[in-house]
Structure formats: structure tokens, C-alpha cells
Motif scaffolding. Structure first.
Motif, mmCIF file in Angstrom:
data_model
loop_
_atom_site.group_PDB
_atom_site.id
_atom_site.type_symbol
_atom_site.label_atom_id
_atom_site.label_comp_id
_atom_site.label_asym_id
_atom_site.label_seq_id
_atom_site.Cartn_x
_atom_site.Cartn_y
_atom_site.Cartn_z
ATOM 1 N N SER A 352 -14.990 81.606 24.302
ATOM 2 C CA SER A 352 -13.578 81.235 24.198
ATOM 3 C C SER A 352 -12.650 82.448 24.135
ATOM 4 N N ALA A 353 -13.157 83.590 23.669
ATOM 5 C CA ALA A 353 -12.333 84.795 23.594
ATOM 6 C C ALA A 353 -11.856 85.252 24.972
ATOM 7 N N GLY A 354 -12.525 84.787 26.028
ATOM 8 C CA GLY A 354 -12.120 85.143 27.378
ATOM 9 C C GLY A 354 -10.707 84.701 27.706
ATOM 10 N N PHE A 355 -10.238 83.632 27.044
ATOM 11 C CA PHE A 355 -8.867 83.148 27.257
ATOM 12 C C PHE A 355 -7.855 84.229 26.895
ATOM 13 N N PHE A 356 -8.018 84.826 25.733
ATOM 14 C CA PHE A 356 -7.091 85.876 25.294
ATOM 15 C C PHE A 356 -7.362 87.194 26.007
ATOM 16 N N LEU A 357 -8.624 87.487 26.268
ATOM 17 C CA LEU A 357 -8.964 88.756 26.895
ATOM 18 C C LEU A 357 -8.382 88.856 28.293
ATOM 19 N N PHE A 358 -8.420 87.765 29.035
ATOM 20 C CA PHE A 358 -7.867 87.774 30.398
ATOM 21 C C PHE A 358 -6.394 88.162 30.376
ATOM 22 N N MET A 359 -5.619 87.517 29.512
ATOM 23 C CA MET A 359 -4.191 87.826 29.451
ATOM 24 C C MET A 359 -3.952 89.238 28.933
ATOM 25 N N SER A 360 -4.771 89.686 27.985
ATOM 26 C CA SER A 360 -4.638 91.049 27.473
ATOM 27 C C SER A 360 -4.876 92.077 28.570
ATOM 28 N N VAL A 361 -5.889 91.840 29.399
ATOM 29 C CA VAL A 361 -6.194 92.758 30.501
ATOM 30 C C VAL A 361 -5.026 92.824 31.476
ATOM 31 N N LEU A 362 -4.431 91.669 31.798
ATOM 32 C CA LEU A 362 -3.312 91.662 32.741
ATOM 33 C C LEU A 362 -2.087 92.360 32.150
ATOM 34 N N PHE A 363 -1.797 92.109 30.884
ATOM 35 C CA PHE A 363 -0.683 92.825 30.242
ATOM 36 C C PHE A 363 -0.939 94.334 30.247
ATOM 37 N N SER A 364 -2.171 94.726 29.952
ATOM 38 C CA SER A 364 -2.517 96.155 29.925
ATOM 39 C C SER A 364 -2.405 96.761 31.320
ATOM 40 N N ALA A 365 -2.820 96.003 32.343
ATOM 41 C CA ALA A 365 -2.700 96.485 33.715
ATOM 42 C C ALA A 365 -1.238 96.674 34.096
ATOM 43 N N LEU A 366 -0.385 95.732 33.666
ATOM 44 C CA LEU A 366 1.042 95.851 33.956
ATOM 45 C C LEU A 366 1.635 97.060 33.246
ATOM 46 N N ALA A 367 1.246 97.287 31.987
ATOM 47 C CA ALA A 367 1.746 98.447 31.250
ATOM 48 C C ALA A 367 1.316 99.748 31.921
ATOM 49 N N THR A 368 0.056 99.805 32.347
ATOM 50 C CA THR A 368 -0.467 101.006 33.002
ATOM 51 C C THR A 368 0.261 101.279 34.310
ATOM 52 N N TYR A 369 0.464 100.231 35.099
ATOM 53 C CA TYR A 369 1.133 100.409 36.390
ATOM 54 C C TYR A 369 2.597 100.800 36.179
ATOM 55 N N ALA A 370 3.256 100.199 35.168
ATOM 56 C CA ALA A 370 4.649 100.551 34.890
ATOM 57 C C ALA A 370 4.763 102.019 34.483
ATOM 58 N N ALA A 371 3.819 102.486 33.658
ATOM 59 C CA ALA A 371 3.832 103.889 33.242
ATOM 60 C C ALA A 371 3.637 104.808 34.441
ATOM 61 N N TRP A 372 2.744 104.447 35.343
ATOM 62 C CA TRP A 372 2.505 105.271 36.542
ATOM 63 C C TRP A 372 3.728 105.284 37.444
ATOM 64 N N ARG A 373 4.371 104.109 37.620
ATOM 65 C CA ARG A 373 5.541 104.045 38.487
ATOM 66 C C ARG A 373 6.692 104.891 37.928
ATOM 67 N N MET A 374 6.747 105.031 36.623
ATOM 68 C CA MET A 374 7.805 105.836 36.020
ATOM 69 C C MET A 374 7.652 107.309 36.368
ATOM 70 N N THR A 375 6.467 107.725 36.793
ATOM 71 C CA THR A 375 6.255 109.108 37.236
ATOM 72 C C THR A 375 6.543 109.269 38.720
ATOM 73 N N ARG A 376 6.722 108.146 39.430
ATOM 74 C CA ARG A 376 6.901 108.208 40.881
ATOM 75 C C ARG A 376 8.351 108.005 41.315
ATOM 76 N N ARG A 377 9.173 107.462 40.449
ATOM 77 C CA ARG A 377 10.567 107.190 40.823
ATOM 78 C C ARG A 377 11.470 107.538 39.660
ATOM 79 N N ARG A 378 12.570 108.224 39.941
ATOM 80 C CA ARG A 378 13.499 108.612 38.890
ATOM 81 C C ARG A 378 14.231 107.392 38.362
ATOM 82 N N ILE A 379 14.608 107.460 37.090
ATOM 83 C CA ILE A 379 15.342 106.373 36.471
ATOM 84 C C ILE A 379 16.721 106.251 37.109
ATOM 85 N N ARG A 380 17.175 105.028 37.281
ATOM 86 C CA ARG A 380 18.533 104.817 37.765
ATOM 87 C C ARG A 380 19.498 105.078 36.602
#
Length: 414
Positions: A352-380
Motif C-alpha cells: 500500500s505504501a506504493g500509493f504515496f511513494l509514486f506521488m512522492s517520486v513524481l513531486f521529487s522529479a518535478l523539483a529536480t527538473y525545476a532546479a535544473w531548468r533554473m540553471t538553463r534560463r535566466r529569471i524574468r
């Protein structure tokens, strides 16, 4: 706000009844599926099929409306919803349910498009933002109230399937009697995925990941609840907590999004979501602790939808905003289809923990990608569009309306 409510109360009442019916059926199927001994994998397919139908409906329903008109489409699809809601109990087979979920997802998409078109037509340019905010509130309250209705009957019988069928049927009356004429319907041609991705890689990737998160919350919460042995009462409280969190957090997050770098806000919201949803994986939390975690997940995922729309609009011309919203809705739908299936596989694999783990992984992936994108484009220097609250359950009409409101904000700022 009171002026808007006075002019659109009948439409909002009908939409609220529709959300009561839709909110009941999602949770109820998870409970009844366990009683019918359906496996987690089978139920994940059933839940995913709703988003398949909804995605097809968002693409095909506008053409149906143009060919035969709003009233006929609304009546036909509404009748289909009422019939399907009763058929679930009459045909307790997971493959039949999967087919019915495609039908009901398609029908709800078309019904939402029709009703939202009328609501949009009943509003002026000055009141459209308030009408959309009221619509969001009605949607959330409808889903929350639907969870309470699950406690009035036995999920192994027929009555809980009859109630949403009746509610959906009653929803037609205030909507059809409140409009004098059907509005002209024009859907915007979506911006190409290539242009969307060039404009905002974070927006596209974020929308896809968020689709998986939301569909797991909306589709698999009841499956998880039955797997861990929650009572109908406790499960209805848990699901309500997700949407209460989403309703309460919309406006504070919207306020922050207009006053800081939206990428930073996306990053930290995703970090909080990833960390919070990891806790039930490793800790044996009490019931109210799980409710709190669910509320945090909803408080992040629902506003993130509007936040990503606003962020993408910051990098578009005002003339492209409505077209971009249609494309982003499709990307979100693709992510939503995969969400329940992957969640079900993880729940079968690790429990049953897979329910929460799946969403946690996706949130973490979004955070990681957002952090990487912040190094690729200057802030408006500053955001060029506003934050307009809109629910992930809304159709293309509401999403495009939000984009038009954002476009008007951009024109005012410039």
C-alpha cells in the motif's frame, strides 16, 4: 462576487450536482471493487480508463457541439452518465467497468465543456475571473460533499449507485432552465507541442508529471484505502482532506505566485510534496496523520496546476495563451492516464505504501527538473501574467478562459 452569484447561481447549482455525482463514483468504485475481489492491477486499469475517456472527450466533444448543438450534446451525454452510474452495480466485472469508465469519462468531459460554455457566456469580461473562482469553489465543495454521501448506504448494494445517477439527472434542470440561448462555441486550435516545449520545458514536463499525481489522488485513493482496511467513513474523510487542502491553498499560493519567481515556488512546493508524501512510506502514521499528509498533497497538486499554467503564459504572447492551454491540458491528460496504472503496479509490488511513494517520486522529479531548468534560463524580471485558479478536473473551456484572463492581466501590466 454577489452580483456574479446572483446571475449564475442556477448554472453553479447544476455544476455542483454534477460534481457530487462524479465525486461519488470515483471513490465508490474503489470500495465496491474490493468487495468484488478485483485486484489492485485490475482496479488501476479501471481508474485509468476514466482519464482515457476524458482526454478523448476534450478532443471530440467540441466537434459534436458544433454539429448538433449544446442542448443535444448535453442531454445525450448526461443520459449516458446516468445510465453508466447504474450499470456499475448491475455488471460487476472489471472489464465492463473499464469500458464504462471510458464512456463516463468521455461524457463528463463533454458535459463540462457544455456547462462551462454557458457559464462563460453568462459572465462579462469584468466578472469572468470571479465566475471562474466561484466555479472552482463549487467543484471542490461538490467533491468533498460527495464523500460524505458515501456514508448513507451500503456500498455492496445499489443505492449508492442510484444516488449519483439521480443527482446528475437533477443537474440538467437548473442548467437548461437558466439559459435563454446556447452560446456560440469556438474551440482554440492547440499550440504545437514543439512550440509549447520551446516556450516552457518546465511547464510541459510539470504538466505531465502533475497529471500522474492528480490521477493517483483522484483515482487510486479509494483503492489504497480499501487495501489498508479503512472504513467507508475513514476513507471519505481521507479523500475529503485531499480536496479541502486543495481548496484552502489555492489563494495563498496564487498570492505568492504573483510576488516571486514562479520557478522557485514550483521548486519548493514540489520539495514539500515529495518529502511529505515520503513519510507514510517509512513511518507507521495514525489515521489523522495520513489525513494530514493527504491534505498536504492536495494543497500542493491542485494549485500547482494553475501555477504551471501561469508560468507557461509568462513566456508566451497574449495571442498564444489560449492555444497553449489546450495543448497543456492534453499533456496533463496523457500523464493522468498513466498515473493509476503505475500506482497500481507499485502497490502490487511493494504494498500500500506504493500509493504515496509514486506521488512522492513524481513531486521529487518535478523539483529536480525545476532546479535544473533554473540553471538553463535566466529569471524574468517579473511575471507577465496573473494566477487564475482552475481545477485539474475542469475542461478545456475553463482552462482557456483562465488563459484569457491571464492574457488580460498581461495586457494591463504591459
Amino acid at each position: 462576487m454577489l452580483f456574479v452569484l446572483r446571475n449564475t447561481w442556477a448554472l453553479l447549482l447544476g455544476l455542483g450536482l454534477l460534481m457530487l455525482g462524479n465525486g461519488m463514483q470515483g471513490t465508490l468504485l474503489g470500495i465496491r471493487g474490493a468487495l468484488e475481489d478485483f485486484t489492485t492491477g485490475q482496479m488501476s486499469i479501471v481508474m485509468s480508463c476514466y482519464f482515457v475517456g476524458f482526454l478523448f472527450g476534450s478532443r471530440l466533444a467540441p466537434d459534436m457541439i458544433r454539429r448538433v448543438g449544446h442542448v443535444r450534446v448535453f442531454a445525450a451525454l448526461g443520459s449516458m452518465i446516468s445510465a453508466v452510474l447504474v450499470m456499475y452495480a448491475a455488471a460487476p466485472d472489471w472489464m465492463v467497468w473499464a469500458a464504462l469508465r471510458v464512456l463516463i469519462g468521455f461524457s463528463f468531459s463533454g458535459v463540462y465543456i457544455t456547462a462551462e460554455s454557458w457559464l462563460n457566456n453568462a459572465s462579462t469580461n469584468e466578472t469572468r475571473g470571479q465566475a471562474l473562482s466561484l466555479y472552482l469553489i463549487v467543484q471542490m465543495i461538490g467533491i468533498i460533499a460527495a464523500q460524505m454521501l458515501l456514508n448513507v448506504g451500503d456500498p455492496s448494494g445499489y443505492i449508492l449507485f442510484v444516488i449519483p445517477s439521480v443527482l446528475v439527472s437533477l443537474a440538467f434542470t437548473p442548467i437548461l432552465l437558466s439559459v435563454s440561448q446556447a452560446p456560440a462555441f469556438e474551440s482554440t486550435k492547440p499550440l504545437s507541442f514543439k512550440r509549447l516545449y520551446i516556450a516552457s520545458p518546465l511547464g510541459c514536463v510539470g504538466m505531465f508529471l502533475l497529471g500522474g499525481i492528480f490521477s493517483a489522488q483522484f483515482g487510486m485513493a479509494s483503492v489504497w484505502g480499501t487495501q489498508v482496511g479503512l472504513s467507508v467513513r475513514d476513507l471519505s474523510i481521507f479523500v475529503s482532506g485531499i480536496y479541502i487542502g486543495g481548496l484552502v491553498a489555492q489563494y495563498p499560493i496564487g498570492w505568492m505566485s504573483d510576488r516571486m519567481d514562479r520557478r522557485t515556488l514550483i521548486l519548493w512546493l514540489s520539495v514539500v510534496g515529495g518529502v511529505a508524501l515520503t513519510l507514510p512510506v517509512f513511518l507507521d502514521l495514525p489515521f489523522w496523520g495520513l489525513v494530514a499528509i493527504g491534505a498536504v498533497g492536495g494543497a500542493i497538486s491542485n494549485p500547482l496546476y494553475s501555477l504551471l499554467l501561469a508560468y507557461v503564459n509568462d513566456y508566451l504572447d497574449t495571442t498564444d495563451m489560449a492555444a497553449a492551454s489546450a495543448g497543456l491540458l492534453f499533456i496533463n491528460g496523457l500523464g493522468a492516464i498513466s498515473g493509476p496504472i503505475i500506482t497500481g503496479w507499485m502497490m502490487d509490488t511493494i504494498g500500500s505504501a506504493g500509493f504515496f511513494l509514486f506521488m512522492s517520486v513524481l513531486f521529487s522529479a518535478l523539483a529536480t527538473y525545476a532546479a535544473w531548468r533554473m540553471t538553463r534560463r535566466r529569471i524574468r524580471p517579473e511575471a507577465t501574467s496573473g494566477f487564475t485558479p482552475v481545477s485539474p478536473t475542469a475542461s478545456v473551456v475553463a482552462v482557456e478562459t483562465a488563459a484569457l484572463i491571464d492574457a488580460e492581466d498581461a495586457r494591463v501590466k504591459n
